[in-house]
Design a protein around this motif. Structure first.
Motif, PDB file in Angstrom:
ATOM      1  N   VAL A 138     -30.697 -20.195 -11.931  1.00  0.00           N
ATOM      2  CA  VAL A 138     -30.296 -19.864 -10.560  1.00  0.00           C
ATOM      3  C   VAL A 138     -30.761 -20.966  -9.620  1.00  0.00           C
ATOM      4  CG1 VAL A 138     -30.267 -18.053  -8.792  1.00  0.00           C
ATOM      5  CG2 VAL A 138     -30.739 -17.458 -11.176  1.00  0.00           C
ATOM      6  N   ILE A 139     -29.913 -21.338  -8.663  1.00  0.00           N
ATOM      7  CA  ILE A 139     -30.329 -22.346  -7.679  1.00  0.00           C
ATOM      8  C   ILE A 139     -31.255 -21.708  -6.651  1.00  0.00           C
ATOM      9  CG2 ILE A 139     -28.333 -23.858  -7.962  1.00  0.00           C
ATOM     10  CD1 ILE A 139     -27.061 -22.535  -5.520  1.00  0.00           C
ATOM     11  N   PRO A 140     -32.141 -22.520  -6.029  1.00  0.00           N
ATOM     12  CA  PRO A 140     -33.139 -21.967  -5.093  1.00  0.00           C
ATOM     13  C   PRO A 140     -32.541 -21.327  -3.850  1.00  0.00           C
ATOM     14  CG  PRO A 140     -33.815 -24.141  -5.865  1.00  0.00           C
ATOM     15  CD  PRO A 140     -32.405 -23.939  -6.341  1.00  0.00           C
ATOM     16  N   THR A 141     -31.342 -21.743  -3.425  1.00  0.00           N
ATOM     17  CA  THR A 141     -30.748 -21.154  -2.223  1.00  0.00           C
ATOM     18  C   THR A 141     -29.968 -19.882  -2.522  1.00  0.00           C
ATOM     19  OG1 THR A 141     -28.822 -22.613  -2.443  1.00  0.00           O
ATOM     20  CG2 THR A 141     -30.630 -23.364  -1.032  1.00  0.00           C
TER      21      THR A 141
ATOM     22  N   ALA B 169     -28.270 -29.931 -10.712  1.00  0.00           N
ATOM     23  CA  ALA B 169     -28.180 -30.934 -11.780  1.00  0.00           C
ATOM     24  C   ALA B 169     -28.998 -30.522 -13.000  1.00  0.00           C
ATOM     25  CB  ALA B 169     -28.648 -32.290 -11.254  1.00  0.00           C
ATOM     26  N   SER B 170     -30.204 -29.992 -12.767  1.00  0.00           N
ATOM     27  CA  SER B 170     -31.048 -29.554 -13.865  1.00  0.00           C
ATOM     28  C   SER B 170     -30.449 -28.348 -14.580  1.00  0.00           C
ATOM     29  CB  SER B 170     -32.447 -29.213 -13.345  1.00  0.00           C
ATOM     30  OG  SER B 170     -33.274 -28.724 -14.384  1.00  0.00           O
ATOM     31  N   LEU B 171     -29.857 -27.440 -13.810  1.00  0.00           N
ATOM     32  CA  LEU B 171     -29.227 -26.273 -14.421  1.00  0.00           C
ATOM     33  C   LEU B 171     -28.063 -26.677 -15.315  1.00  0.00           C
ATOM     34  CD1 LEU B 171     -29.126 -23.704 -11.473  1.00  0.00           C
ATOM     35  CD2 LEU B 171     -30.730 -23.780 -13.379  1.00  0.00           C
TER      36      LEU B 171
ATOM     37  N   ASP C 263     -28.234 -20.131 -20.852  1.00  0.00           N
ATOM     38  CA  ASP C 263     -27.018 -19.458 -21.311  1.00  0.00           C
ATOM     39  C   ASP C 263     -25.988 -19.275 -20.201  1.00  0.00           C
ATOM     40  OD1 ASP C 263     -28.161 -18.974 -23.924  1.00  0.00           O
ATOM     41  OD2 ASP C 263     -29.366 -17.405 -22.978  1.00  0.00           O
ATOM     42  N   LEU C 264     -26.463 -19.008 -18.993  1.00  0.00           N
ATOM     43  CA  LEU C 264     -25.585 -18.632 -17.891  1.00  0.00           C
ATOM     44  C   LEU C 264     -26.213 -19.126 -16.594  1.00  0.00           C
ATOM     45  CD1 LEU C 264     -22.975 -16.897 -17.306  1.00  0.00           C
ATOM     46  CD2 LEU C 264     -24.521 -14.975 -16.889  1.00  0.00           C
ATOM     47  N   LEU C 265     -25.370 -19.579 -15.666  1.00  0.00           N
ATOM     48  CA  LEU C 265     -25.868 -20.071 -14.383  1.00  0.00           C
ATOM     49  C   LEU C 265     -25.324 -19.225 -13.244  1.00  0.00           C
ATOM     50  CD1 LEU C 265     -25.322 -23.931 -14.853  1.00  0.00           C
ATOM     51  CD2 LEU C 265     -27.242 -22.511 -15.626  1.00  0.00           C
ATOM     52  N   LEU C 266     -26.102 -19.140 -12.163  1.00  0.00           N
ATOM     53  CA  LEU C 266     -25.689 -18.488 -10.928  1.00  0.00           C
ATOM     54  C   LEU C 266     -25.891 -19.512  -9.821  1.00  0.00           C
ATOM     55  CD1 LEU C 266     -24.781 -15.958  -9.380  1.00  0.00           C
ATOM     56  CD2 LEU C 266     -27.175 -15.229  -9.309  1.00  0.00           C
ATOM     57  N   LEU C 267     -24.781 -20.034  -9.282  1.00  0.00           N
ATOM     58  CA  LEU C 267     -24.890 -21.176  -8.377  1.00  0.00           C
ATOM     59  C   LEU C 267     -23.625 -21.337  -7.546  1.00  0.00           C
ATOM     60  CD1 LEU C 267     -24.587 -24.374 -10.657  1.00  0.00           C
ATOM     61  CD2 LEU C 267     -23.475 -22.183 -11.035  1.00  0.00           C
TER      62      LEU C 267
ATOM     63  N   ASP D  58     -33.837 -31.037   1.401  1.00  0.00           N
ATOM     64  CA  ASP D  58     -33.997 -32.331   0.743  1.00  0.00           C
ATOM     65  C   ASP D  58     -32.797 -32.638  -0.146  1.00  0.00           C
ATOM     66  OD1 ASP D  58     -36.496 -32.590   1.872  1.00  0.00           O
ATOM     67  OD2 ASP D  58     -37.555 -31.797   0.106  1.00  0.00           O
ATOM     68  N   GLU D  59     -32.671 -33.912  -0.501  1.00  0.00           N
ATOM     69  CA  GLU D  59     -31.614 -34.313  -1.424  1.00  0.00           C
ATOM     70  C   GLU D  59     -31.802 -33.627  -2.770  1.00  0.00           C
ATOM     71  OE1 GLU D  59     -31.168 -38.481  -1.795  1.00  0.00           O
ATOM     72  OE2 GLU D  59     -30.861 -38.835   0.350  1.00  0.00           O
ATOM     73  N   GLY D  60     -30.684 -33.308  -3.416  1.00  0.00           N
ATOM     74  CA  GLY D  60     -30.718 -32.595  -4.692  1.00  0.00           C
ATOM     75  C   GLY D  60     -30.304 -31.148  -4.550  1.00  0.00           C
TER      76      GLY D  60
END
Length: 324
Positions: A114-117, A147-149, A159-163, A212-214
């Motif tokens: 999961v992304i931080p936002t 990018a890391s996800l 296995d699965l991303l939420l982004l 920040d960038e990223g």
């Protein structure tokens, strides 16, 4: 080492490997120290049990049992090898249980990135859904930048991303969940504070604070500014997370864009903030699940996406259909 033919290589050349039936027969006798009782315990006839143990002794080249007319005793070798035989059977049992878990949907581990936002605002809904509907699912959450996800998904670490999407990455399938608007968070006394119907053109002149960038949210905010006709980089102050960003706004350093799902969590921490709303069509972002193309559990992921869409309806988002 065992070969595909069930033979074991050793100093004397290839020899046969014990069968599971032979190991079961031996461990039953080792436990009961009585052929009749051991045979009854594993549902095998007494002659078959005796033959299986004798065959195991021949394969291993050692005497496992001391047989008399009245009782059965384990030999010293039998005492040592009974422990090994039981361990082998336990591992085979664990293998079968794991295979059953793999066949059963929504069991075992699911490594969700999961992304931080998104994480602080959607995870309560996700976790509640999994707890209530999929209690046998071992959900493991990893919060990382996009990018890391994607790297983790590609190499099989996740296995699965939420982004936020679109991603435009070959081999990755997106399952859209919802769209949400951005709002303008300002300090008290700002001319746009608390207003509705704000034009995107207003972003051309604002001191906009960014992550920040990223962070993909930074890129989305910059895209919104460019669409509004702003060509320059709008900010010299950045933050690693939305909580810090909002506190910078409260301190009067500028304004920022927040997704609607973050507003309740982030803006209630200070009484020095106001929230403004853009005129339609407001700037938005789309949130989705992402999985590997051809993922073995793709049916589960699609079902989970359907269930999550329903669970998200109380939030200030526009839930999308499966084919969005």
């Amino acid at each position: 080492m065992a070969s595909p033919t069930g033979r074991v290589g050793g100093k004397g050349g290839a020899r046969r490997s014990p069968s599971l039936a032979q190991l079961r027969a031996f461990t039953a006798v080792a436990e009961h120290l009585h052929f009749r009782d051991a045979a009854a315990a594993i549902g095998m006839s007494q002659p078959a049990l005796s033959g299986a143990v004798s065959a195991l002794e021949e394969i291993l080249g050692v005497t496992l049992l001391e047989r008399t007319t009245r009782k059965v005793l384990l030999s010293p070798a039998g005492e040592r090898l009974a422990v090994r035989a039981r361990a082998v059977l336990d591992e085979v049992g664990a293998l079968m249980e794991e295979a059953e878990a793999v066949r059963a949907p929504f069991t075992g581990a699911l490594r969700l990135g999961v992304i931080p936002t998104v994480a602080p605002y959607l995870l309560p809904t996700v976790l509640r859904l999994v707890h209530d509907r999929y209690p046998d699912l071992d959900l493991q959450v990893h919060e990382e930048q996009t990018a890391s996800l994607l790297e983790g998904l590609t190499v099989g670490r996740l296995d699965l991303l939420l982004l936020a999407v679109p991603l435009g990455v070959p081999g990755v399938v997106e399952l859209p969940l919802f769209d949400e608007d951005f709002v303008l968070v300002t300090p008290l006394g700002h001319p746009l504070g608390g207003r509705e119907g704000i034009s995107r053109a207003a972003l051309r002149e604002l001191r906009l604070l960014l992550l920040d960038e990223g962070h993909c949210l930074r890129d989305q905010a910059l895209d919104i500014c460019r669409e509004a006709g702003r060509a320059d980089a709008p900010v010299t102050t950045t933050a690693a997370g939305l909580s810090t960003l909002v506190q910078l706004v409260a301190g009067g350093l500028g304004v920022t864009l927040l997704p609607r799902t973050a507003v309740k969590v982030e803006t209630t921490r200070s009484n020095q903030l106001l929230t403004g709303y853009f005129a339609d069509p407001a700037p938005t972002r789309r949130i989705a699940f992402a999985m590997r193309s051809g993922a073995a559990r793709s049916t589960e992921y699609r079902e989970l996406a359907d269930a999550l869409r329903e669970a998200l309806r109380p939030l200030p988002v526009r839930v999308l259909g499966a084919e969005a």
